[in-house]
Design a protein around this motif. Structure first.
Motif, PDB file in Angstrom:
ATOM      1  N   GLN A  36       0.871  -1.313  -0.017  1.00 28.78           N
ATOM      2  CA  GLN A  36      -0.156  -0.081  -0.083  1.00 28.78           C
ATOM      3  C   GLN A  36       0.774   1.272  -0.001  1.00 28.78           C
ATOM      4  O   GLN A  36       0.458   2.229  -0.575  1.00 28.78           O
ATOM      5  CB  GLN A  36      -0.873  -0.031   1.290  1.00 28.78           C
ATOM      6  N   GLU A  54     -12.088   7.820  -8.965  1.00 31.28           N
ATOM      7  CA  GLU A  54     -12.036   7.268  -7.870  1.00 31.28           C
ATOM      8  C   GLU A  54     -11.185   5.996  -7.923  1.00 31.28           C
ATOM      9  O   GLU A  54     -10.671   5.492  -6.824  1.00 31.28           O
ATOM     10  CB  GLU A  54     -13.500   6.442  -7.767  1.00 31.28           C
ATOM     11  N   LEU A  90      -8.292   7.428  -6.352  1.00 22.95           N
ATOM     12  CA  LEU A  90      -8.699   7.887  -4.970  1.00 22.95           C
ATOM     13  C   LEU A  90      -8.840   6.496  -4.077  1.00 22.95           C
ATOM     14  O   LEU A  90      -8.487   6.840  -2.712  1.00 22.95           O
ATOM     15  CB  LEU A  90      -9.802   8.664  -4.778  1.00 22.95           C
ATOM     16  N   VAL A  91      -9.189   5.452  -4.646  1.00 24.60           N
ATOM     17  CA  VAL A  91      -9.062   4.331  -3.783  1.00 24.60           C
ATOM     18  C   VAL A  91      -8.015   3.896  -2.968  1.00 24.60           C
ATOM     19  O   VAL A  91      -7.699   3.568  -1.787  1.00 24.60           O
ATOM     20  CB  VAL A  91      -9.856   2.937  -4.516  1.00 24.60           C
ATOM     21  N   VAL A  92      -6.701   4.236  -3.704  1.00 29.81           N
ATOM     22  CA  VAL A  92      -5.415   4.170  -3.084  1.00 29.81           C
ATOM     23  C   VAL A  92      -5.207   4.933  -1.843  1.00 29.81           C
ATOM     24  O   VAL A  92      -4.806   4.377  -0.863  1.00 29.81           O
ATOM     25  CB  VAL A  92      -4.395   4.400  -3.957  1.00 29.81           C
ATOM     26  N   GLU A  98      -7.770   5.782  -0.054  1.00 33.22           N
ATOM     27  CA  GLU A  98      -8.693   5.279   1.021  1.00 33.22           C
ATOM     28  C   GLU A  98      -8.017   3.957   1.741  1.00 33.22           C
ATOM     29  O   GLU A  98      -8.419   3.661   2.805  1.00 33.22           O
ATOM     30  CB  GLU A  98     -10.138   4.698   0.462  1.00 33.22           C
ATOM     31  N   LEU A  99      -7.223   3.328   0.933  1.00 29.08           N
ATOM     32  CA  LEU A  99      -6.632   1.989   1.638  1.00 29.08           C
ATOM     33  C   LEU A  99      -5.643   2.232   2.823  1.00 29.08           C
ATOM     34  O   LEU A  99      -5.492   1.458   3.654  1.00 29.08           O
ATOM     35  CB  LEU A  99      -6.284   1.241   0.536  1.00 29.08           C
ATOM     36  N   GLY A 100      -5.025   3.391   2.670  1.00 34.28           N
ATOM     37  CA  GLY A 100      -3.912   3.760   3.665  1.00 34.28           C
ATOM     38  C   GLY A 100      -4.502   4.673   4.581  1.00 34.28           C
ATOM     39  O   GLY A 100      -5.697   5.025   4.992  1.00 34.28           O
ATOM     40  N   ARG A 159      -5.609   7.984   5.168  1.00 32.37           N
ATOM     41  CA  ARG A 159      -6.477   9.095   4.290  1.00 32.37           C
ATOM     42  C   ARG A 159      -5.657  10.348   4.360  1.00 32.37           C
ATOM     43  O   ARG A 159      -5.420  11.046   5.541  1.00 32.37           O
ATOM     44  CB  ARG A 159      -7.666   9.213   4.594  1.00 32.37           C
TER      45      ARG A 159
END
Ligand SMILES: Nc1ncnc2c1ncn2[C@@H]1O[C@H](COP(=O)(O)OP(=O)(O)O)[C@@H](O)[C@H]1O
Ligand SMILES: [Mg+2]
Lengths: 373, 235
Positions: B92, B112, B115-117, B119-121, B123
């Motif tokens: 990540q 998105e 942006l999901v990247v 969200e995974l770490g 924020r």
């Protein structure tokens, strides 16, 4: 939240459909629950919502008010039991009456003292104070049983005047009239002038202070095998047919209750399979599996809460009205029970899908093949 | 400069890496005695026939797969003995991937998918949104930001995938046959984008390719045959 909500936004139709399906099931459960309790209430409401804490039947009566007969010997035996604060007779019979010009069946219950068998949920008017006055059941007020109406016992033409209304106090799902014991005796005599004075059907008792109704009932039952003393609630619940009806409905509810988690569990399992590629990709670029499981649970929770909400709203709406002759009543206890149960079962059912998510190996993203097995 | 410092500075150092797949009773040696270093900002082409171990090497370098033996150090972090949880966090935060097949989440728009990247770490919110918009602009797909992958062409999808790989400001990006699904012209465009992006940002990369023509966009080519790295040629 991001993933869960974005996905739901892009697949509104399927998630809405599931929500509607859950709502429908929730509504069916609550609606049928309402019908079943209304049915049982109108069957035994007169027992449940009367004032006497203990009722003594004859065993031969098999816990049916009209079938029980209290002989003077049995009465004397009961009177000898210590711990009785007050005792009164109840006479119960099914009569044909004319109300609003129509002949209908009605139950007449005669009691000797207001605290020993009078209706406990008087919602309008007053209890009878003079001869030939009665309290009728609220559900039947529009059928010629409203306050001021005169109801005539057939044959014989004995006229009774309604002076009060009681809620949820029917016996055997027919209009029920509560009156003084001697008025009841008069009604019996009017119908059949040749009959002897009727024997009381059951005895209504109150225990002395410090004694529970249960203990008093046990004491009485120990005296004679022909006596069958029950507390108010027992008498209502043990009326023949009640427990069978309750059981049948319980089976139906159980089935419905299982369908909800089955539907949600299966739905989310299928969705999880369908998006296995995406889940694998997300795991490969560093999404912790706990994050993906949380996202799944958020979706399950949203669908369940939405479905429960819609289903409960529908139930609230329909509970205001009547179904046939049954008056439904909104039951917050049942709603809370089912909401919690179905929510918990729904979440549990989605754990199967959660297991699939946890089992995803990110390495599958590098090949593109063999995902989702 | 001491040896240690050089090692720390390297984007990737693989030492005697061996990977054995167990299939039933038999063993497949997918990678053997693999030694490879990639300097910061360096783009290495990894060329070899199908089944030679290219994807396996990338997977190990990127922390998706653990080596059977040997050392793997990425941007100074030795991940050889990382648990799968640690590897997840490492992926990540430290590496970018462009996979051979599935690269985009179909129910997320181009923007998105970047942006999901974030969200995974941990924020970063608006900083991430700014970064995503900047990257989409650089990749020439700003006007496609709100399109779903299904509404994008193959070349555009590949650009989104590259953008996604850059979102976490990685030390190393692994491209597994990024042009194999594209025709020659689009493939060249994508290789140009890769080169420009890596060089502008000074990010190291390994680009797996079948196609010798793609190697000219790289600084160096490493050949792999039957799990063994051979002859390095600089450009
Ligand atoms: N998960 C796996 N299980 C068993 N064997 C595998 C697995 N992944 C790859 N292999 C084998 O390892 C070798 C190298 O595969 P791979 O790294 O995918 O090669 P390439 O990417 O160069 O085509 C091949 O022989 C392949 O069949
Ligand atoms: Mg490969």
């Amino acid at each position: 939240m991001f993933l869960a909500l974005k996905e739901m936004k892009r697949s509104k139709v399927r998630f809405l459909l599931l929500m509607v399906a859950v709502a429908l099931l929730v509504f069916l459960i609550l609606f049928q629950q309402g019908i079943s309790s209304a049915l049982i209430r109108d069957f035994t409401g007169a027992i449940e919502n009367q004032t006497a804490p203990v009722l003594v039947y004859s065993v031969d009566g098999q816990r049916v008010l009209q079938a029980s007969v209290m002989t003077p010997e049995l009465e004397a035996e009961v009177a000898s039991v210590p711990g009785i604060a007050a005792s009164g007779r109840l006479g119960v019979g099914t009569f044909t009456v004319t109300a609003d010009g129509e002949r209908v069946d009605a139950t007449i219950i005669g009691y000797e003292q207001p605290e020993l068998g009078a209706p406990s949920r008087l919602v309008a008017g007053r209890l009878p104070s003079a001869r030939y006055e009665v309290v009728a059941t609220e559900e039947d007020r529009s059928k010629g049983f409203d306050i001021g109406d005169t109801v005539t016992v057939e044959p014989g033409g004995r006229a009774l005047t309604v002076v009060g209304l009681a809620r949820q106090s029917q016996l055997n799902v027919v209009p029920t009239l509560f009156t003084a014991y001697n008025t009841y005796v008069d009604a019996v005599a009017a119908r059949n002038p040749d009959a002897r004075t009727p024997l009381p059907n059951v005895l209504a008792l109150t225990p002395e202070a410090g004694l529970t109704p249960e203990v008093l009932a046990e004491r009485i039952n120990a005296v004679d095998l022909n006596l069958d003393a029950l507390t108010r609630q027992q008498a209502a619940d043990k009326t023949p047919g009640v427990s069978q009806v309750k059981q049948s409905f319980a089976v139906i509810f159980l089935l419905y209750g299982l369908v909800v988690p089955l539907v949600t569990g299966l739905f989310f399992l299928i969705v999880t399979f369908q998006k296995a590629n995406s889940l694998t990709l997300l795991r490969a670029i560093g999404a912790p599996s706990s994050r993906l499981v949380r996202s799944l649970l958020v979706q399950v929770a949203i669908v369940l809460v939405g479905g429960l909400g819609i289903g409960i709203l529908c139930d609230v709406a329909i509970s205001q009205g009547q179904v046939g002759s049954l008056t439904l009543e909104f039951n917050p206890g049942a709603v809370v029970f089912w909401a919690v149960l179905l929510f918990v079962l729904g979440i549990i059912s989605s754990l199967v899908a959660a297991r699939r998510v946890l089992a995803i190996d990110p390495i599958a993203a590098t090949t593109g093949a063999g995902v989702g097995r | 400069m001491s040896t240690t410092n050089v090692a720390v500075d390297l984007a990737l150092r693989m030492e005697a890496v061996r990977k054995v797949y167990r299939v039933g009773d038999s063993e497949i040696v997918a990678l053997d005695h693999a030694d490879l270093t990639v300097a910061p900002g360096e783009i290495v082409a990894l060329v070899g026939p199908s089944g030679s171990g290219k994807t396996t090497l990338c997977s190990i370098a990127g922390g998706i797969l653990s080596a059977t033996s040997g050392r793997v150090v990425v941007g100074g972090t030795d991940i050889s003995d990382f648990s799968s949880k640690e590897l997840t966090a490492f992926r990540q935060s430290t590496v970018g991937f462009v996979f051979q097949s599935v690269n985009l989440v179909p129910f997320l728009t181009a923007r998105e998918n970047l942006l999901v990247v974030d969200e995974l770490g941990r924020r970063t919110g608006s900083a991430a949104r700014k970064r995503a918009d900047a990257i989409l602009g650089e990749l020439g797909i700003a006007d496609r930001a709100n399109n779903l992958p299904s509404q994008l062409s193959g070349g555009q999808r590949q650009r989104v995938a590259i953008g996604r790989a850059l979102m976490n400001e990685p030390r190393l990006v692994l491209f597994d046959e990024p042009t194999s699904a594209l025709d020659t012209k689009l493939g060249e465009q994508v290789m140009t984008v890769i080169r420009n992006e890596m060089k502008n940002r000074g990010i190291a990369a390994i680009v797996v390719t079948h196609d010798e023509r793609n190697t000219r966009y790289c600084d160096r080519t490493v050949h792999i045959v039957d799990g063994r790295l051979e002859g390095t040629s600089s450009h």
